[in-house]
Design an enzyme around this catalytic site. Structure first.
Site, PDB file in Angstrom:
ATOM      1  N   LYS A   1      -4.218   2.511   4.682  1.00  0.00           N
ATOM      2  CA  LYS A   1      -3.134   1.640   5.128  1.00  0.00           C
ATOM      3  C   LYS A   1      -1.766   2.275   4.877  1.00  0.00           C
ATOM      4  O   LYS A   1      -0.826   2.067   5.661  1.00  0.00           O
ATOM      5  CB  LYS A   1      -3.221   0.280   4.438  1.00  0.00           C
ATOM      6  CG  LYS A   1      -4.400  -0.563   4.909  1.00  0.00           C
ATOM      7  CD  LYS A   1      -4.373  -0.811   6.415  1.00  0.00           C
ATOM      8  CE  LYS A   1      -5.413  -1.823   6.852  1.00  0.00           C
ATOM      9  NZ  LYS A   1      -5.437  -2.026   8.328  1.00  0.00           N
TER      10      LYS A   1
ATOM     11  N   TYR B   1      -8.930   2.152   0.957  1.00  0.00           N
ATOM     12  CA  TYR B   1      -8.270   1.201   1.851  1.00  0.00           C
ATOM     13  C   TYR B   1      -6.753   1.336   1.761  1.00  0.00           C
ATOM     14  O   TYR B   1      -6.068   1.372   2.784  1.00  0.00           O
ATOM     15  CB  TYR B   1      -8.703  -0.215   1.469  1.00  0.00           C
ATOM     16  CG  TYR B   1      -8.165  -1.302   2.368  1.00  0.00           C
ATOM     17  CD1 TYR B   1      -8.664  -1.471   3.656  1.00  0.00           C
ATOM     18  CD2 TYR B   1      -7.178  -2.176   1.923  1.00  0.00           C
ATOM     19  CE1 TYR B   1      -8.197  -2.477   4.483  1.00  0.00           C
ATOM     20  CE2 TYR B   1      -6.702  -3.186   2.739  1.00  0.00           C
ATOM     21  CZ  TYR B   1      -7.207  -3.332   4.011  1.00  0.00           C
ATOM     22  OH  TYR B   1      -6.729  -4.331   4.822  1.00  0.00           O
TER      23      TYR B   1
ATOM     24  N   SER C   1       0.817  -1.213   0.000  1.00  0.00           N
ATOM     25  CA  SER C   1       0.000   0.000   0.000  1.00  0.00           C
ATOM     26  C   SER C   1       0.849   1.261   0.000  1.00  0.00           C
ATOM     27  O   SER C   1       0.415   2.301  -0.493  1.00  0.00           O
ATOM     28  CB  SER C   1      -0.947   0.004   1.205  1.00  0.00           C
ATOM     29  OG  SER C   1      -0.234  -0.090   2.413  1.00  0.00           O
TER      30      SER C   1
END
Length: 246
Positions: free
Chosen positions: A165, A161, A149
């Protein structure tokens, strides 16, 4: 690390009524820790985990309810644990949320929920845990991230998301730098696909998802006294996965 002794430590794992959080918490119960099973809505599942933790060797086990995105609720979570088990020595920030929709189609409410749950929850729980850790000159904070990420190699349907992250991993490094003068370490574990996932993509490395043990091993490494000089690190538990850019 099978001989790791946590009998004098209190462990709080957020979102530990099921899934990855459950397995991480039980791995510390196996080593004699006093454990707090946190849940938001899954009270029955949390009680089952606490019962299993006792059977597996936890010094003590309790359940604690709360919303990690709400400051007052977070304070209540920690106050309850402190009253029954003592100050939190080990905090695992595991709670997260996901929105598998193209980012342009996501409503702000959903976007905000994903960031609040993954990033704000990590911030609020860590902030609440730190004063007692500083006072005792000991603490272990382990945050759950997501593989790659921070590299920006992501699919647009995972946008909020991955953003959240990536923030968790930056927070991990910054908090590690801020606690480098004491006995506190802050690290992260970032899986790709884990064995309890509902679906498995075609690009799974090594032809399998990560097992729970694959995640437990780095957790126990971070908790080992011999690892006290390691802080601000992120272990990607992804089998060597490298996603394609889109």
């Amino acid at each position: 690390m099978n001989d790791l002794d946590l009998s004098n430590r209190t462990v709080l794992v957020t979102g530990s009524a099921r899934g990855v959080g459950r397995e991480l918490l039980l791995s510390t119960a196996d080593r004699g820790a006093s454990v707090a099973v946190h849940y938001h809505t899954s009270a029955d599942a949390a009680r089952d985990v606490a019962d299993e933790a006792r059977e597996r060797g936890a010094a003590e086990a309790m359940t604690v309810q709360g919303d990690v995105t709400d400051p007052e609720s977070v304070d209540g979570i920690f106050a309850a644990v402190e009253a029954e088990l003592g100050s939190v020595d080990v905090l695992v920030n595991n709670v997260g949320d996901f929105a598998p929709t193209h980012w342009e189609e996501i409503e702000f409410e959903t976007w905000n929920r994903v960031l609040e749950t993954n990033l704000n929850g990590t911030y609020l729980c860590s902030k609440r845990a730190l004063p007692a850790m500083r006072e005792g000159d000991y603490g272990r904070i382990v945050n759950v991230g997501y593989a790659s990420s921070e590299k920006g190699l992501v699919h647009p349907t995972n946008f909020p998301y991955f953003v959240a992250k990536a923030g968790v991993l930056m927070f991990t490094r910054m908090l590690a730098a801020d606690t480098q003068d004491g006995g506190i370490t802050v690290n992260a574990i970032s899986p790709y696909v884990v064995e309890n996932s509902d679906e498995f993509p075609e690009d799974l490395p090594r032809d399998r998802p990560a097992s729970f043990d694959d995640l437990i091993n780095p957790l126990l490494f971070f908790l080992d006294p011999d690892s006290e000089y390691i802080s601000g690190e992120n272990v990607e538990v992804d089998g060597g996965w490298l996603p394609e850019t889109v």
